[in-house]
Write an enzyme that holds these catalytic residues in place. Structure first.
Site, PDB file in Angstrom:
ATOM      1  N   ASP A 164       0.887  -1.133  -0.001  1.00  0.00           N
ATOM      2  CA  ASP A 164       0.106  -0.082  -0.143  1.00  0.00           C
ATOM      3  C   ASP A 164       0.835   1.336  -0.060  1.00  0.00           C
ATOM      4  O   ASP A 164       1.552   1.428   0.889  1.00  0.00           O
ATOM      5  CB  ASP A 164      -0.826  -0.022   1.245  1.00  0.00           C
TER       6      ASP A 164
ATOM      7  N   LYS B 227      -2.953   5.766  -4.027  1.00  0.00           N
ATOM      8  CA  LYS B 227      -4.178   6.779  -3.743  1.00  0.00           C
ATOM      9  C   LYS B 227      -3.614   8.101  -4.350  1.00  0.00           C
ATOM     10  O   LYS B 227      -2.597   8.662  -4.365  1.00  0.00           O
ATOM     11  CB  LYS B 227      -3.972   7.155  -2.368  1.00  0.00           C
TER      12      LYS B 227
HETATM   13  N1  NAP Z   1      -5.267   6.295   3.976  1.00  0.00           N
HETATM   14  C1  NAP Z   1      -4.404   7.131   4.806  1.00  0.00           C
HETATM   15  O1  NAP Z   1      -4.846   8.333   5.032  1.00  0.00           O
HETATM   16  C2  NAP Z   1      -3.458   6.417   5.520  1.00  0.00           C
HETATM   17  C3  NAP Z   1      -3.026   7.049   6.731  1.00  0.00           C
HETATM   18  C4  NAP Z   1      -2.124   6.315   7.572  1.00  0.00           C
HETATM   19  C5  NAP Z   1      -1.568   5.141   7.171  1.00  0.00           C
HETATM   20  N2  NAP Z   1      -2.131   4.801   5.840  1.00  0.00           N
HETATM   21  C6  NAP Z   1      -1.503   3.261   5.400  1.00  0.00           C
HETATM   22  O2  NAP Z   1      -1.619   2.323   6.555  1.00  0.00           O
HETATM   23  C7  NAP Z   1      -0.338   1.856   6.751  1.00  0.00           C
HETATM   24  C8  NAP Z   1      -0.108   1.530   8.192  1.00  0.00           C
HETATM   25  O3  NAP Z   1      -0.378   2.719   9.200  1.00  0.00           O
HETATM   26  P1  NAP Z   1       0.770   3.389   9.681  1.00  0.00           P
HETATM   27  O4  NAP Z   1       2.137   3.136   9.167  1.00  0.00           O
HETATM   28  O5  NAP Z   1       0.403   4.888   9.751  1.00  0.00           O
HETATM   29  O6  NAP Z   1       0.880   2.873  11.004  1.00  0.00           O
HETATM   30  P2  NAP Z   1       0.943   1.501  11.945  1.00  0.00           P
HETATM   31  O7  NAP Z   1       1.195   0.410  11.042  1.00  0.00           O
HETATM   32  O8  NAP Z   1      -0.241   1.587  12.649  1.00  0.00           O
HETATM   33  O9  NAP Z   1       2.125   1.393  12.978  1.00  0.00           O
HETATM   34  C9  NAP Z   1       3.593   1.730  12.542  1.00  0.00           C
HETATM   35  C10 NAP Z   1       4.342   1.788  13.730  1.00  0.00           C
HETATM   36  O10 NAP Z   1       4.491   0.544  14.502  1.00  0.00           O
HETATM   37  C11 NAP Z   1       5.915   0.121  14.500  1.00  0.00           C
HETATM   38  N3  NAP Z   1       5.775  -1.429  14.637  1.00  0.00           N
HETATM   39  C12 NAP Z   1       5.386  -2.028  13.453  1.00  0.00           C
HETATM   40  N4  NAP Z   1       5.362  -3.273  13.613  1.00  0.00           N
HETATM   41  C13 NAP Z   1       5.631  -3.458  14.859  1.00  0.00           C
HETATM   42  C14 NAP Z   1       5.815  -4.575  15.834  1.00  0.00           C
HETATM   43  N5  NAP Z   1       5.653  -5.730  15.498  1.00  0.00           N
HETATM   44  N6  NAP Z   1       6.342  -4.517  16.988  1.00  0.00           N
HETATM   45  C15 NAP Z   1       6.296  -3.142  17.621  1.00  0.00           C
HETATM   46  N7  NAP Z   1       6.411  -2.027  16.745  1.00  0.00           N
HETATM   47  C16 NAP Z   1       6.090  -2.148  15.458  1.00  0.00           C
HETATM   48  C17 NAP Z   1       6.761   0.766  13.464  1.00  0.00           C
HETATM   49  O11 NAP Z   1       8.003   1.085  13.599  1.00  0.00           O
HETATM   50  P3  NAP Z   1       9.081   0.599  12.766  1.00  0.00           P
HETATM   51  O12 NAP Z   1       8.908   0.819  11.314  1.00  0.00           O
HETATM   52  O13 NAP Z   1      10.274   1.222  13.373  1.00  0.00           O
HETATM   53  O14 NAP Z   1       9.303  -0.957  12.863  1.00  0.00           O
HETATM   54  C18 NAP Z   1       5.671   2.112  13.134  1.00  0.00           C
HETATM   55  O15 NAP Z   1       6.493   3.108  14.174  1.00  0.00           O
HETATM   56  C19 NAP Z   1       0.570   3.133   6.210  1.00  0.00           C
HETATM   57  O16 NAP Z   1       1.845   2.519   6.105  1.00  0.00           O
HETATM   58  C20 NAP Z   1      -0.082   3.398   4.870  1.00  0.00           C
HETATM   59  O17 NAP Z   1       0.229   2.295   4.085  1.00  0.00           O
HETATM   60  C21 NAP Z   1      -3.123   5.258   5.191  1.00  0.00           C
END
Ligand code: NAP
Length: 280
Positions: free
Chosen positions: A43, A73
């Site tokens: 994504d 997107k």
């Molecule tokens: N459509 C939208 O408006 C929108 C908004 C936000 C996000 N998104 C999408 O959703 C995806 C996921 O959301 P997100 O990136 O915002 O946040 P998330 O996946 O909720 O959290 C990511 C965070 O968690 C940590 N993490 C990941 N796996 C872990 C584990 N097993 N143990 C401990 N910490 C862990 C990562 O650190 P490290 O990387 O340092 O491991 C990072 O700091 C995004 O990458 C994006 O593709 C879309």
């Protein structure tokens, strides 16, 4: 891997890899790692400035293109029919592919009807296998779903144990639109990784808090796309298909729902003006 079937029959992995806030310089390496450990759904977004990195990984990974599921997107600055149409071509070029598996409107602002028409056209031309939206909460979602030609296949919204989107989910179900979570760990907010309930339930299954949080979501029918730049965590986050939470455990986690965003509300005037400032 488990799959969901979208409202047009396309199959989408229930778990993928998200690259928001992945440094463009590191994105190719991260996506190659993710594909190597077993992810097939990636994504990205025009706004993440890392579609090129995803594209390089698509070309170099050695996995046939048809086994991958690529989402991107359209950003607010590319809203409106003409701009969106040009931006889809730009995304295809950056991703180095002939088609996008899932194309979403990133935010429900600016001329998103024009954007959606360009997406419907790209869908009919075979440049996109499924189209949908992101951050469309019930009011705007219902409006678009009623006045577009192709009902959104997916709506990607903030969804995690503290914001379970129970109401929005019911609305999407009515329109046969698949809910997809962004921020499945709430980016660690609210001390998610230290949560005692998730920890205790996870321990019973020999699983981590992260795995328990993701399992809860997929067991609730939510597609997840966790992000990590660490290969070990990518593996950990993928390893959630060999256990099942009991009805009692699901209920316990359901009680963590605060029914509020941990990031921003799309109903808050200041937030809306902040988003709109991008297109000015
Ligand atoms: N459509 C939208 O408006 C929108 C908004 C936000 C996000 N998104 C999408 O959703 C995806 C996921 O959301 P997100 O990136 O915002 O946040 P998330 O996946 O909720 O959290 C990511 C965070 O968690 C940590 N993490 C990941 N796996 C872990 C584990 N097993 N143990 C401990 N910490 C862990 C990562 O650190 P490290 O990387 O340092 O491991 C990072 O700091 C995004 O990458 C994006 O593709 C879309």
């Amino acid at each position: 891997m488990e799959y969901v079937t979208l409202n047009n029959g396309v199959k989408m992995p229930i778990l993928g890899y998200g690259v928001y806030q992945v440094d463009p310089a590191e994105c190719e390496r991260c996506v190659l790692d993710a594909i190597e450990v077993g992810y097939r759904s990636i994504d990205t977004a025009q706004a993440y400035a890392n579609e090129e990195g995803v594209g390089n990984a698509i070309v170099k990974c050695g996995v046939p293109r048809e086994e991958l599921f690529i989402t991107t997107k359209v950003w607010i600055t590319n809203a409106g029919y003409e701009k969106a149409k040009a931006s889809i071509e730009e995304s295809l070029k950056k991703l180095q592919t002939d088609y996008i598996d899932l194309l979403l409107i990133h935010q429900p602002f600016n001329d998103y009807y024009g954007t959606y028409r360009a997406m419907e056209e790209a869908y009919k031309e075979g440049k996109v296998r499924a189209i949908g939206v992101s951050n469309f909460y019930p009011d705007r979602f219902i409006d678009l779903a009623n006045f577009c030609e192709i009902v959104p296949a997916v709506n990607q919204v903030e969804t995690h144990v503290f914001q379970q989107q129970k109401v929005a989910k019911e609305v999407m179900k009515k329109y046969h639109t698949q809910i997809e979570s962004w921020g499945p760990f709430a980016e660690g907010k609210n001390n998610l990784f230290q949560n005692e309930i998730l920890k205790a339930i996870g321990e019973k299954h020999g699983k981590s808090v992260a795995q328990t949080a993701l399992r809860f979501l997929i067991q609730s029918g939510v597609v997840v796309i966790p992000k990590s730049v660490h290969k070990e965590r990518m593996k950990e986050n993928l390893n959630i298909f060999d256990f099942e939470l009991s009805a009692e455990e699901m209920k316990q986690i359901e009680c963590l729902d605060t029914e509020k965003s941990l990031f921003f509300s799309h109903y808050d005037p200041d937030t809306v003006e902040w988003f709109i400032s991008f297109s000015k």
